[in-house]
Design a protein around this motif. Structure first.
Motif, PDB file in Angstrom:
ATOM      1  N   ASP A   1      10.463  -3.079   1.009  1.00 51.87           N
ATOM      2  CA  ASP A   1       9.762  -2.533  -0.161  1.00 51.87           C
ATOM      3  C   ASP A   1      10.532  -1.380  -0.782  1.00 51.87           C
ATOM      4  OD1 ASP A   1       8.935   0.114   0.927  1.00 51.87           O
ATOM      5  OD2 ASP A   1       7.754  -1.109   2.334  1.00 51.87           O
TER       6      ASP A   1
ATOM      7  N   THR B   1      11.321   0.967   2.545  1.00 55.20           N
ATOM      8  CA  THR B   1      11.333   0.592   3.951  1.00 55.20           C
ATOM      9  C   THR B   1      11.657  -0.886   4.076  1.00 55.20           C
ATOM     10  OG1 THR B   1       9.573   2.208   4.327  1.00 55.20           O
ATOM     11  CG2 THR B   1       9.894   0.558   6.047  1.00 55.20           C
TER      12      THR B   1
ATOM     13  N   ARG C   1       0.801  -1.220   0.000  1.00 50.63           N
ATOM     14  CA  ARG C   1       0.000   0.000   0.000  1.00 50.63           C
ATOM     15  C   ARG C   1       0.837   1.274   0.000  1.00 50.63           C
ATOM     16  NH1 ARG C   1      -2.350  -0.939   4.921  1.00 50.63           N
ATOM     17  NH2 ARG C   1      -2.950   1.232   4.915  1.00 50.63           N
ATOM     18  N   TYR C   2       1.978   1.247   0.646  1.00 50.06           N
ATOM     19  CA  TYR C   2       2.823   2.450   0.670  1.00 50.06           C
ATOM     20  C   TYR C   2       3.945   2.329  -0.351  1.00 50.06           C
ATOM     21  CZ  TYR C   2       0.070   3.191   4.803  1.00 50.06           C
ATOM     22  OH  TYR C   2      -0.988   3.344   5.650  1.00 50.06           O
TER      23      TYR C   2
ATOM     24  N   ILE D   1       7.429   4.499  -0.541  1.00 50.23           N
ATOM     25  CA  ILE D   1       7.608   5.923  -0.260  1.00 50.23           C
ATOM     26  C   ILE D   1       8.534   6.184   0.936  1.00 50.23           C
ATOM     27  CG2 ILE D   1       5.381   6.581  -1.252  1.00 50.23           C
ATOM     28  CD1 ILE D   1       4.264   6.685   1.611  1.00 50.23           C
TER      29      ILE D   1
ATOM     30  N   ILE E   1       9.699   6.204   5.117  1.00 48.14           N
ATOM     31  CA  ILE E   1       9.181   6.947   6.281  1.00 48.14           C
ATOM     32  C   ILE E   1      10.305   7.858   6.760  1.00 48.14           C
ATOM     33  CG2 ILE E   1       8.198   6.730   8.600  1.00 48.14           C
ATOM     34  CD1 ILE E   1       7.879   3.629   7.731  1.00 48.14           C
TER      35      ILE E   1
ATOM     36  N   GLY F   1      -4.877   2.131  10.666  1.00 44.16           N
ATOM     37  CA  GLY F   1      -3.957   2.768  11.610  1.00 44.16           C
ATOM     38  C   GLY F   1      -3.582   1.852  12.760  1.00 44.16           C
ATOM     39  N   LEU F   2      -4.064   0.593  12.694  1.00 41.42           N
ATOM     40  CA  LEU F   2      -3.784  -0.333  13.808  1.00 41.42           C
ATOM     41  C   LEU F   2      -2.853  -1.476  13.405  1.00 41.42           C
ATOM     42  CD1 LEU F   2      -7.354  -0.617  15.377  1.00 41.42           C
ATOM     43  CD2 LEU F   2      -5.401   0.676  16.244  1.00 41.42           C
ATOM     44  N   GLY F   3      -2.584  -1.563  12.096  1.00 39.22           N
ATOM     45  CA  GLY F   3      -1.807  -2.699  11.585  1.00 39.22           C
ATOM     46  C   GLY F   3      -0.486  -2.912  12.306  1.00 39.22           C
TER      47      GLY F   3
END
Ligand code: ADP
Length: 446
Positions: free
Chosen positions: A372, A431, A347-348, A375, A377, A404-406
């Motif tokens: 990955d 990342t 997803r990111y 993008i 962090i 937001g909990l993953g």
């Protein structure tokens, strides 16, 4: 408490009194006995020196002063003179040890106890020039007799000690306990009410517990607020779309689109509630996970397979490689962990990006890495992304179906499996999150 202090003080007081009394008595009595032994001997020598100048045996009575008893015994053991009684009719004295010794070697001494009368008699006998034996005796009270006399005084002192102990214990308990009561009353500022240094660790422990409790309360409150907020947003839009359909405000052509939106929001709610349930199960105190030996590679394999189409849809190449790595774990939780990490990595990510999952066996550990080319962090957020509901880019997270909990779930599962998480990320480049699990060797079970 007061009773305990009281009992101890009394015990210590009485014990020290008894010990002191016994010790002094012993020392003084010993010194006294020595003195008496010497006195009896000197008196005997003095009388013996005067003896040749006496005209009659009766004159010996002049020496029987200050408790001294003087006896004159013939070599045959017959009592010739006795200052304490009538010599006539007294039994033969040959069997007395001091007399026998004096006849044999010139002098002798002995000490005999009269149990009933509570005194001891010290004897010293000396052979005189005319062959008679001169004996001097003195009665001395025994230690027990002296002790008998001391008992009232000892009792009186004991009583004083008991009284003093009671007073002291009342005073001491007040002094010890009152500050603690005071601390309890001011428990919120306990560190400002430490009365004496011995109570400092106690006060700090309480303070620390208070802080911990406050922190837990704060986190719980924050979580509740967050959850309410997260639930409210999709519910508001569901309610809005439904209302528009209900009132006919939505055009016929829009109805389908609104229904899709309602469906989406509801789906997000279900996902969110699912994550909250998982998290609360993981946080349940005492809810120990039952760990069994599992092959991490197998779990990775099936999870990656299940994400294959999702990755493809976004144009991401998802691959895995690695050795079989046995760890002690819960299959379902580990699958969830791998899923969340891979899901984020997809997803990111960026179009044409890559996600590589590896399972590597190193000494004592199995390392799972999800890497990955997304993008990334930035440094300032890296320490926060494992917090609940923390997202670097809220809209991107929501757009791609994030709750937001993953990562909070990942953190908890790793913790339960004694795994160590490490994160490497460069903004704009990608990342890599690695989790190091203690490896399970067959021998561990034996
Ligand atoms: P979410 O459901 O929002 O993905 P997570 O707890 O899984 O929640 O992640 C928290 C935040 O961490 C995400 O919102 C995202 O900003 C960031 N994040 C997580 N994984 C990655 C990744 N692989 N690459 C970049 N950012 C990530």
């Amino acid at each position: 408490m007061e009773d305990k202090i009281n009992a101890r003080l009394i015990f210590i007081g009485v014990l020290s009194m008894i010990l002191t009394a016994a010790f002094t008595l012993f020392v003084f009595h010993n010194a006294f006995v020595k003195q008496v032994t010497r006195d009896v001997k000197t008196s005997a020598q003095t009388i013996a020196a005067a003896y040749p100048h006496l005209e009659a045996e009766g004159e010996l009575s002049a020496f029987a002063v200050e408790g001294l008893r003087v006896t004159l015994v013939s070599q045959a053991g017959q009592v010739l003179f006795e200052s304490g009684a009538d010599a006539e009719g007294m039994e033969n004295h040959l069997s007395r040890p001091e007399i026998a010794a004096a006849i044999a070697s010139g002098q002798g001494e002995d000490r005999r106890t009269s149990g009933t009368l509570g005194y001891e008699t010290y004897y010293y006998a000396q052979k005189l020039a005319d062959g008679n034996i001169l004996r001097v005796a003195m009665n001395v009270k025994t230690m027990y007799a002296i002790y008998d006399k001391a008992i009232p005084a000892v009792l009186l002192i004991g009583l004083c000690i008991v009284l003093l102990s009671v007073l002291m214990s009342v005073f001491l308990t007040k002094k010890l306990v009152n500050p603690i009561v005071d601390m309890a009353r001011n428990i919120d500022e306990i560190e400002a009410h430490i009365p004496y240094k011995e109570l400092a660790p106690f006060a700090y422990a309480i303070k620390e517990q208070q802080l911990k409790k406050k922190e837990v309360d704060r986190m719980r409150q924050e979580f509740t607020a967050n959850v309410s907020h997260e639930l409210k947003t999709p519910l508001t839009s569901i309610s809005g779309y439904a209302e528009m359909i209900e009132t006919g405000l939505a055009k016929e052509a829009d109805v389908k689109d609104f229904a899709r939106k309602i469906h989406n929001e509801a789906g997000r709610l279900i996902e969110l509630i699912g994550d909250i349930i998982k998290l609360s199960e993981l946080e349940e105190p005492g809810g120990e996970t039952e760990l069994t030996p599992v092959d991490l590679r197998e779990i990775v394999e099936s999870t990656v397979d299940s994400l294959y189409f999702q990755a493809e849809r976004r144009g991401i190449a998802l691959t895995y490689r690695g050795d079989s790595g046995m760890v002690l774990g819960d299959k379902k939780q580990l699958a969830e962990l791998v899923y969340n990490l891979c899901d984020n990595a997809i997803r990111y990510n960026r179009p044409q990006g890559r996600v590589e999952v590896t399972v590597e066996t190193v000494p004592d550990a199995v390392v799972l890495t999800v890497k990955d080319t997304g993008i990334g962090i930035s440094k300032e957020y890296q320490s926060r992304i494992f917090e609940r509901f923390y997202r670097v880019d809220k809209s991107r997270s929501k757009e791609t179906g994030g709750t937001g909990l993953g990562l909070a779930i990942v953190k908890h599962i790793a913790l339960r499996h004694h795994g160590e998480i490490s994160l490497k990320s460069t903004e704009g480049r990608g990342t890599s999150i690695a989790i190091r699990f203690p490896s399970y060797a067959k021998e561990d079970a034996e």
